[in-house]
Motif scaffolding. Structure first.
Motif, short mmCIF file in Angstrom:
data_model
loop_
_atom_site.label_atom_id
_atom_site.label_comp_id
_atom_site.label_asym_id
_atom_site.label_seq_id
_atom_site.Cartn_x
_atom_site.Cartn_y
_atom_site.Cartn_z
N TRP A 67 0.85 -1.19 0.00
CA TRP A 67 0.00 0.00 0.00
C TRP A 67 0.88 1.23 0.00
CZ3 TRP A 67 0.79 -3.20 4.11
CH2 TRP A 67 1.33 -2.65 5.27
N ARG A 68 0.32 2.34 -0.42
CA ARG A 68 1.08 3.59 -0.47
C ARG A 68 1.19 4.17 0.93
NH1 ARG A 68 2.86 4.89 -4.89
NH2 ARG A 68 3.37 7.02 -4.34
N SER A 69 2.39 4.60 1.27
CA SER A 69 2.63 5.14 2.61
C SER A 69 3.67 6.24 2.54
CB SER A 69 3.14 4.01 3.51
OG SER A 69 3.50 4.51 4.77
N HIS A 70 3.28 7.45 2.92
CA HIS A 70 4.20 8.59 2.97
C HIS A 70 5.00 8.75 1.68
CE1 HIS A 70 3.08 8.74 7.13
NE2 HIS A 70 3.55 7.55 7.34
N GLY A 71 4.31 8.64 0.55
CA GLY A 71 4.95 8.86 -0.74
C GLY A 71 5.72 7.66 -1.27
N GLY A 72 5.82 6.61 -0.47
CA GLY A 72 6.49 5.40 -0.92
C GLY A 72 5.52 4.25 -0.93
N GLU A 73 6.06 3.06 -0.90
CA GLU A 73 5.19 1.89 -0.85
C GLU A 73 5.57 1.04 0.35
OE1 GLU A 73 3.32 -0.49 -4.40
OE2 GLU A 73 5.28 -1.33 -3.94
N ALA A 74 4.57 0.67 1.12
CA ALA A 74 4.80 -0.18 2.28
C ALA A 74 4.36 -1.60 1.94
CB ALA A 74 4.01 0.33 3.49
N GLU A 75 4.93 -2.55 2.65
CA GLU A 75 4.61 -3.95 2.44
C GLU A 75 4.35 -4.60 3.78
OE1 GLU A 75 7.16 -7.75 0.90
OE2 GLU A 75 7.39 -5.87 -0.20
#
Length: 74
Positions: free
Chosen positions: A15-23
């Motif tokens: 998912w998108r998180s703070h402009g990046g992608e989290a897993e």
């Protein structure tokens, strides 16, 4: 319009998180209004939300199905 994806406990997602992608991993499907992650989650059986745990931070967050993407090839 296509229905939203269903996820189950243990599914690997991104998912998108703070402009990046989290897993991380789905911990729980939420189908009713409840308190989670320090806020009110307005979920229902028709619009479920999912509690996910980030692999990087170890913290949990709640996201709608539309915000989650199944991790490919993992």
């Amino acid at each position: 319009m296509a229905g939203h994806q269903e996820f189950r406990k243990g599914d690997r997602v991104t998912w998108r998180s703070h402009g990046g992608e989290a897993e991380g991993v789905v911990e729980k499907k939420i189908t009713k209004r409840t308190e989670a992650g320090g806020r009110t989650v307005d979920a229902s059986p028709e619009e479920p939300q999912y509690k996910v745990r980030s692999e990087k931070s170890g913290r949990s967050a709640v996201h709608k199905a539309a915000a989650l993407h199944r991790k490919q090839g993992g």
